[in-house]
Design a protein around this motif. Structure first.
Motif, PDB file in Angstrom:
ATOM      1  N   VAL A 411       0.851  -1.191   0.000  1.00 27.76           N
ATOM      2  CA  VAL A 411       0.000   0.000   0.000  1.00 27.76           C
ATOM      3  C   VAL A 411       0.884   1.238   0.000  1.00 27.76           C
ATOM      4  O   VAL A 411       1.925   1.271   0.647  1.00 27.76           O
ATOM      5  N   GLU A 412       0.490   2.235  -0.758  1.00 26.42           N
ATOM      6  CA  GLU A 412       1.235   3.494  -0.853  1.00 26.42           C
ATOM      7  C   GLU A 412       0.275   4.643  -0.606  1.00 26.42           C
ATOM      8  O   GLU A 412      -0.849   4.655  -1.094  1.00 26.42           O
ATOM      9  N   PHE A 483       0.642   9.971   8.919  1.00 25.82           N
ATOM     10  CA  PHE A 483      -0.580   9.376   8.381  1.00 25.82           C
ATOM     11  C   PHE A 483      -0.276   7.931   7.992  1.00 25.82           C
ATOM     12  O   PHE A 483       0.689   7.674   7.262  1.00 25.82           O
ATOM     13  N   PHE A 484      -1.089   6.966   8.463  1.00 25.28           N
ATOM     14  CA  PHE A 484      -0.856   5.551   8.206  1.00 25.28           C
ATOM     15  C   PHE A 484      -2.035   4.944   7.453  1.00 25.28           C
ATOM     16  O   PHE A 484      -3.199   5.206   7.788  1.00 25.28           O
ATOM     17  N   ALA A 485      -1.723   4.133   6.440  1.00 26.36           N
ATOM     18  CA  ALA A 485      -2.722   3.333   5.736  1.00 26.36           C
ATOM     19  C   ALA A 485      -2.300   1.873   5.880  1.00 26.36           C
ATOM     20  O   ALA A 485      -1.155   1.512   5.589  1.00 26.36           O
ATOM     21  N   VAL A 486      -3.223   1.019   6.339  1.00 27.84           N
ATOM     22  CA  VAL A 486      -2.894  -0.375   6.615  1.00 27.84           C
ATOM     23  C   VAL A 486      -3.872  -1.286   5.887  1.00 27.84           C
ATOM     24  O   VAL A 486      -5.094  -1.078   5.934  1.00 27.84           O
ATOM     25  N   THR A 487      -3.353  -2.305   5.174  1.00 27.56           N
ATOM     26  CA  THR A 487      -4.192  -3.314   4.527  1.00 27.56           C
ATOM     27  C   THR A 487      -3.836  -4.686   5.076  1.00 27.56           C
ATOM     28  O   THR A 487      -2.779  -4.862   5.685  1.00 27.56           O
ATOM     29  N   SER A 532       0.198 -10.529   8.138  1.00 21.42           N
ATOM     30  CA  SER A 532       0.027 -10.199   6.726  1.00 21.42           C
ATOM     31  C   SER A 532      -0.285  -8.727   6.462  1.00 21.42           C
ATOM     32  O   SER A 532      -0.618  -8.357   5.348  1.00 21.42           O
ATOM     33  N   LEU A 533      -0.185  -7.879   7.478  1.00 16.69           N
ATOM     34  CA  LEU A 533      -0.513  -6.470   7.283  1.00 16.69           C
ATOM     35  C   LEU A 533       0.525  -5.775   6.407  1.00 16.69           C
ATOM     36  O   LEU A 533       1.720  -6.064   6.489  1.00 16.69           O
ATOM     37  N   SER A 534       0.064  -4.845   5.563  1.00 19.84           N
ATOM     38  CA  SER A 534       0.937  -3.969   4.780  1.00 19.84           C
ATOM     39  C   SER A 534       0.692  -2.543   5.240  1.00 19.84           C
ATOM     40  O   SER A 534      -0.439  -2.169   5.570  1.00 19.84           O
ATOM     41  N   VAL A 535       1.770  -1.726   5.242  1.00 19.73           N
ATOM     42  CA  VAL A 535       1.699  -0.402   5.852  1.00 19.73           C
ATOM     43  C   VAL A 535       2.253   0.657   4.914  1.00 19.73           C
ATOM     44  O   VAL A 535       3.317   0.480   4.323  1.00 19.73           O
ATOM     45  N   GLY A 536       1.546   1.775   4.792  1.00 20.43           N
ATOM     46  CA  GLY A 536       2.036   2.963   4.109  1.00 20.43           C
ATOM     47  C   GLY A 536       2.080   4.107   5.105  1.00 20.43           C
ATOM     48  O   GLY A 536       1.144   4.290   5.884  1.00 20.43           O
ATOM     49  N   VAL A 537       3.189   4.884   5.113  1.00 18.16           N
ATOM     50  CA  VAL A 537       3.365   5.964   6.083  1.00 18.16           C
ATOM     51  C   VAL A 537       3.662   7.264   5.350  1.00 18.16           C
ATOM     52  O   VAL A 537       4.476   7.288   4.426  1.00 18.16           O
ATOM     53  N   LEU A 538       3.029   8.356   5.781  1.00 15.31           N
ATOM     54  CA  LEU A 538       3.245   9.665   5.187  1.00 15.31           C
ATOM     55  C   LEU A 538       3.460  10.696   6.291  1.00 15.31           C
ATOM     56  O   LEU A 538       2.564  10.942   7.096  1.00 15.31           O
ATOM     57  N   PRO A 539       4.678  11.308   6.389  1.00 13.74           N
ATOM     58  CA  PRO A 539       4.904  12.361   7.386  1.00 13.74           C
ATOM     59  C   PRO A 539       4.441  13.723   6.877  1.00 13.74           C
ATOM     60  O   PRO A 539       4.564  14.023   5.688  1.00 13.74           O
ATOM     61  N   ILE A 540       3.920  14.551   7.759  1.00 19.43           N
ATOM     62  CA  ILE A 540       3.451  15.889   7.405  1.00 19.43           C
ATOM     63  C   ILE A 540       3.932  16.856   8.486  1.00 19.43           C
ATOM     64  O   ILE A 540       3.714  16.617   9.678  1.00 19.43           O
ATOM     65  N   PHE A 541       4.576  17.945   8.078  1.00 18.69           N
ATOM     66  CA  PHE A 541       5.136  18.901   9.030  1.00 18.69           C
ATOM     67  C   PHE A 541       4.621  20.319   8.769  1.00 18.69           C
ATOM     68  O   PHE A 541       4.360  20.704   7.632  1.00 18.69           O
TER      69      PHE A 541
END
Length: 551
Positions: A411-412, A483-487, A532-541
């Motif tokens: 995941v992105e 910000f995290f997105a997990v599938t 089996s989790l997949s992780v997308g991470v987005l930092p915001i400042f």
């Protein structure tokens, strides 16, 4: 035989490769010390050492390394020629460079280029013999074009296009690690040789070439602290990929897709989103790089180091602050360049900045007082600072430990532009994409590491197209949000229930139920990296400048 289904530039190819007998031949160059530029860099030699030490553990690998003054153009070209002659069909040739880059007016503007990019060597100068101590992208292209048998990996951890500066993101009166602008030559003794070579071949036409650049056009390469060393995020990520951390198929072979996805993601994570590497690959490439066959344990994470900065002319007792804040996970750094966290204190307010000097805790008034020593101001400020410092540290430690763990990357998540710093009133549009049609759960961590569930339950995502999640308006001071997105199919439902049960709680808190984990942050890492989790991470400042540091 290994069968690889690859996708580059919309082209899908099914390719077979035999990798069992492939050998590795590598040349790595790291330059911190320059005759022409002062002061030096701090991380390029570390980068080269990491790549060299990692590759030397690959069975049968031959590694040549040049550091600082050893990195002459003659040495580099001779070593590459020898390695290229030894490499045969199916072998791997690696060229890794770390240090300063720059650009000049194009030697062949008629070929459609305005500028030529170049790698600056230790003896570089703008006049005399020193002008020969640089390698242009034209020359690299000719080197790679000659190779007809081995697969070539070119890793450039420099600003090779754009502003062309490796930077420490921390400017002091004594040291500014930044090189900017167009290089003009008074007496270019290399130009005739470049003209004699002729227009360079297009690297897109070169066979079996995989290129990894630290940044895209117009971006800088930050030197960041990773495990108590200044480093380039790209080199560090590539070395971990070579170890096998990017081997998602667990076949002890690294494909171009695995390398591409892992390096691009990890470099962004280690540079706090400030770096966006780029990769290019030959259309016929079928990479099958032999990874290191050993247990992949996360490296030991060093203690977080912090430095206290007095804002403006504020009279601040650093010793008193240090005595209150040091604990088992943090220690004081006497040198600001060695700090993972900068604590800025002045009057009745304080703020925190991370290793790339992004604001992670907003500079807001904590108490009402005129100065550090006025009417018990220090005691009042320290009481609040101690509590909030622990929360900020817990989140930074969590992010560092998470970055060192192997994550599934199906995941992105991204914003509509590549920026990670935003101003008041700016709109941020969030998007995500998954490898397969799946469900996704969204949550965020604020500056204190507090968990916020952004949806009530997992939402469905179609892998055939990106999903627009929504839009937010920036209202600082919010500091740093992640910000995290997990599938993860059925396992995601259990995770979403756990996360919602901990909604509003901080990573520094203890789990509510008995677990072997000492904190909620440690438990969250285990849940994100196991199963089996997949992780997308987005930092915001938030956009805000730090005071200039004075030692």
């Amino acid at each position: 035989m290994k069968y690889v289904l690859i996708s580059f530039f919309g082209l899908f190819l099914l390719i077979t490769t035999k990798a069992a007998d492939a050998k590795v031949y590598a040349l790595t160059v790291g330059i911190d010390e320059y005759a022409f530029f002062q002061p030096s860099l701090d991380g390029a030699v570390n980068d080269s050492n990491d790549i060299a030490n990692t590759l030397k553990t690959v069975q049968g690998a031959e590694v040549v390394q040049f550091l600082n003054g050893q990195a002459t153009k003659s040495n580099i070209f001779k070593a590459w020629t020898v390695l290229a002659e030894r490499a045969g069909q199916g072998d791997h040739l690696i060229l890794h460079i770390a240090g300063h880059g720059a650009f000049q007016k194009a030697v062949f503007p008629e070929a459609g280029e305005t500028f030529d990019n170049m790698y600056l060597l230790a003896g570089f100068d703008v006049t005399g013999e020193g002008t020969k101590e640089r390698i242009l992208d034209n020359e690299f292209a000719f080197l790679f074009e000659k190779e007809r048998e081995a697969t070539v990996l070119f890793i450039a951890d420099i600003c090779f296009s754009g502003t062309l500066a490796r930077s420490a993101f921390l400017e002091t009166e004594a040291k500014v690690r930044r090189l900017e602008g167009l290089i003009e030559f008074e007496d270019d003794q290399l130009r005739d040789e470049l003209v004699a070579l002729g227009p360079p071949p297009s690297t897109s036409a070169v066979q079996n070439l995989f290129e990894i650049y630290a940044v895209g056009p117009g971006e800088i390469v930050p030197e960041v602290r990773i495990n108590n060393q200044m480093r380039g995020a790209l080199s560090y990520s590539v070395a971990r990929a070579f170890e096998g951390h990017a081997d998602r198929s667990n076949d002890q072979l690294l494909s171009e897709t695995e390398l591409d996805r892992f390096v691009l993601r990890k470099a962004r994570e280690h540079a706090n989103g400030l770096q966006n590497p780029e990769t290019r690959a030959s259309a016929d490439l079928a990479l099958a790089f032999p990874t290191i066959n050993r247990s992949l344990q996360p490296p030991v994470i060093e203690k977080l180091k912090f430095f206290v900065l007095a804002s403006g002319d504020a009279d601040v007792d650093r010793d008193l602050i240090t005595a209150r804040l040091v604990h088992e996970e943090v220690e004081y750094a006497k040198d600001p360049l060695a700090a993972d966290l900068i604590l800025e204190v002045g009057g009745g307010s304080f703020a925190f900045f991370n290793s790339t000097r992004d604001l992670i805790y907003p500079s807001v008034s904590a108490i009402e007082c005129e100065g550090w020593s006025s009417d018990g101001c220090a005691a009042k400020l320290l009481n609040r600072l101690e509590t909030e410092f622990s929360a900020v540290v817990a989140k930074e430690v969590f992010l560092r430990r998470l970055a060192e763990r192997p994550l599934r990357e199906a995941v992105e998540v991204w914003t509509k532009n590549t920026a990670t710093q935003y101003s008041k009133g700016e709109r941020i549009g969030f998007h995500l994409k998954t490898e397969v049609s799946d469900s996704v759960f969204l949550f965020a961590l604020d500056k204190f590491g507090r968990i916020t569930a952004l949806v009530d339950q997992p939402i469905s995502v179609d892998a055939s197209k990106p999903l627009f999640i929504g839009e937010s308006i920036v209202e600082p001071p919010f500091g740093a949000d992640h910000f995290f997105a997990v599938t993860g199919g059925e396992e995601l439902r259990a995770f979403s229930r756990w996360l919602k049960a901990n909604n509003g709680r901080a990573l520094s808190q203890a789990p509510e139920t008995a677990t072997p984990h000492g904190s909620l942050g440690a438990e969250l890492i285990e849940k994100l990296t196991q199963g089996s989790l997949s992780v997308g991470v987005l930092p915001i400042f938030t956009v805000e400048q730090m005071q200039q540091i004075k030692n």
